[in-house]
Design an enzyme around this catalytic site. Structure first.
Site, PDB file in Angstrom:
ATOM      1  CB  ALA A   1     -31.651  14.175 -42.119  1.00  0.00           C
TER       2      ALA A   1
ATOM      3  N   GLY B   1     -36.505  21.403 -48.411  1.00  0.00           N
ATOM      4  CA  GLY B   1     -36.301  22.684 -47.723  1.00  0.00           C
ATOM      5  C   GLY B   1     -34.844  23.104 -47.789  1.00  0.00           C
ATOM      6  CG  HIS B   2     -31.953  20.886 -45.649  1.00  0.00           C
ATOM      7  ND1 HIS B   2     -32.692  19.776 -45.329  1.00  0.00           N
ATOM      8  CD2 HIS B   2     -31.592  21.446 -44.462  1.00  0.00           C
ATOM      9  CE1 HIS B   2     -32.757  19.646 -44.006  1.00  0.00           C
ATOM     10  NE2 HIS B   2     -32.101  20.665 -43.458  1.00  0.00           N
TER      11      HIS B   2
ATOM     12  CD  GLN C   1     -28.314  22.581 -33.021  1.00  0.00           C
ATOM     13  OE1 GLN C   1     -27.285  23.099 -33.434  1.00  0.00           O
ATOM     14  NE2 GLN C   1     -29.439  22.647 -33.712  1.00  0.00           N
TER      15      GLN C   1
ATOM     16  CE  LYS D   1     -40.422  22.245 -39.575  1.00  0.00           C
ATOM     17  NZ  LYS D   1     -39.390  22.024 -38.572  1.00  0.00           N
ATOM     18  CG  ASP D   2     -35.902  25.159 -37.727  1.00  0.00           C
ATOM     19  OD1 ASP D   2     -36.681  24.509 -37.010  1.00  0.00           O
ATOM     20  OD2 ASP D   2     -35.174  24.637 -38.585  1.00  0.00           O
TER      21      ASP D   2
ATOM     22  CD  GLN E   1     -31.989  27.274 -36.509  1.00  0.00           C
ATOM     23  OE1 GLN E   1     -31.742  26.323 -35.777  1.00  0.00           O
ATOM     24  NE2 GLN E   1     -32.097  27.138 -37.818  1.00  0.00           N
TER      25      GLN E   1
END
Lengths: 283, 283
Positions: free
Chosen positions: A35, A39-40, A64, A153-154, A157
């Protein structure tokens, strides 16, 4: 090789990576759940900028997600993802089945303890970071990149994965890349697709609250607890249904702060209808 | 390079390994806790036999010892160990300090769950296999060998490490090597040094009980529970102070067996004075 190689198995991935290695190239891995958004794409660009051959992975990792989370609803669209990766000059994409990733029971887990996982999303998503650490460890061991690229953003993580790589002496550098935002400030996220037009407008309040709080707590001007309470109220007033947390934390340990005296981060998670949004900002 | 290189830091280890890699060699790692005996030497020989450059490590890992175990008493003798490794044609030995292995708090752990760690030594040494899996993962990531060599003497440990490598997709093959025994059958172990002359004689009963039990349960002739009870009695009669377990288990999953119908292993742990001895045998 100028087009995107699509590989489905660990052995094909290792073979494809070995060809670039034999040509003297370094490898930059971009693990994703698909998706894909800008950002990716920025992570692929980050790998290219450092001279790495970008290797993406697309895997919606079941371990997860909690039992009441959005694993089955999580957006999937492989053809579109592949097109975006090809356009971004990604060279290899690893898109395995669940059976290829977990051919038998996964008895081995990687756990990062301490303050990094105790707060923020930790209590709200039990098992989540263990699932993330374990699957990312697997992906890194499959592709053996020089660097792994992850978005800020994460942020929690990212800190979990940096700590994992350091503690387990993985021969991989974990690179954090800046959050990519929509023009109005909303952090890009695959989960933004869940939002109705009205929710999309309300969602903006999160970034605004983060910016306001960052200005308030900078240099210890305002106590963190005061800024956190005000931000929580502003999110509820803007139409968020529930604020899971809005916390000022140490930028490295993620331990809660009473006053900002060094590098800090403000992180938030809140629910808007059926969607859970997270974001964070440097202080 | 024909003599043994002694390295103390991760960066020196990686540099020394990289030289052999650049020369097109494969690497075989032999992680040890020192106090080397012929069992360890056979692991170095196993690496040489497969064409690997042998890289040993000597590290008495505190995190795999329980609070009442023999960490501080564990035999240490570096000069003697280095001489044995050199004589065995080992090429690199990594002998780090505790600070080099654990420069900060080790927040990340590798855990192997399920039947492999539930039985045998698992309940008697809580945290032990997590300590072993974590430190071996670190050592393998530091040296990035093609193969890691471990003795079948620590059979449960071997299965834990095989499972870890498989589940985490480590690019390393875990090779199990046969137990090396004294002429009278006693399995070689660094902890044999703890035994008095009289205990050394009594210790023999363990191997004898294993051979007797293996003959009894083979092809399902005798129920495992019967053989286990007889073996336990024979060990106590021979002067062992306590039998922690004497168990017939599946050779791969280590799940307890009622009858032997496929590949099985018999494993035992018992105390002789202040010494805890373990051994195992194939059925």
């Amino acid at each position: 090789m100028t087009s995107l190689a699509i590989v489905r198995t660990v052995s094909d991935l290792r073979r494809a990576v070995a060809e670039y290695r034999a040509a003297g190239r370094t490898i930059g891995m971009v693990p994703t759940m698909g998706a894909l958004h800008e950002g990716h794409v920025s992570l692929v660009k980050g790998a290219l900028d450092r001279g790495d051959v970008p290797v993406a992975s697309i895997f919606v990792n079941p371990t997860q997600f909690g039992p009441n989370e959005d694993f089955s609803a999580y957006p999937r669209g492989e053809a579109d993802d592949f097109a975006k990766l090809e356009a971004a000059h990604c060279r290899i994409v690893f898109a395995p089945s669940v059976e290829e990733m977990y051919p038998g029971p996964q008895l081995t887990t990687v756990t990062v303890g301490g303050s990094i996982t105790e707060g923020l999303c930790g209590p709200f998503r039990p098992g989540h970071f263990q699932g993330v650490a374990t699957v990312v460890c697997k992906l890194l061991m499959m592709a053996t990149p020089d660097r792994g690229y992850f978005g800020e953003k994460d942020y929690q993580q990212l800190q979990v994965l940096k700590r994992m790589a350091r503690d387990l002496n993985l021969p991989v550098e974990i690179v954090g890349m800046p959050t990519i935002r929509e023009p109005d400030g909303l952090a890009m996220s695959s989960r933004n697709r869940y939002l109705s037009a009205e929710e999309r407008q309300r969602a903006l309040a999160m970034y605004r609250a983060l910016v306001t709080a960052a200005n308030a707590v900078r240099d210890g001007r305002t106590a963190c607890a005061t800024a956190e309470a005000e931000a929580t109220q502003s999110l509820l007033k803007a139409g968020f249904d529930k604020v899971e947390y809005f916390s000022v934390v140490d930028a490295n340990t993620l331990a809660p702060l009473a006053k900002v005296t060094g590098p800090a981060r403000i992180a938030a998670a809140a629910r808007l209808g059926r969607t859970r949004l997270i974001d964070n900002i440097a202080v």
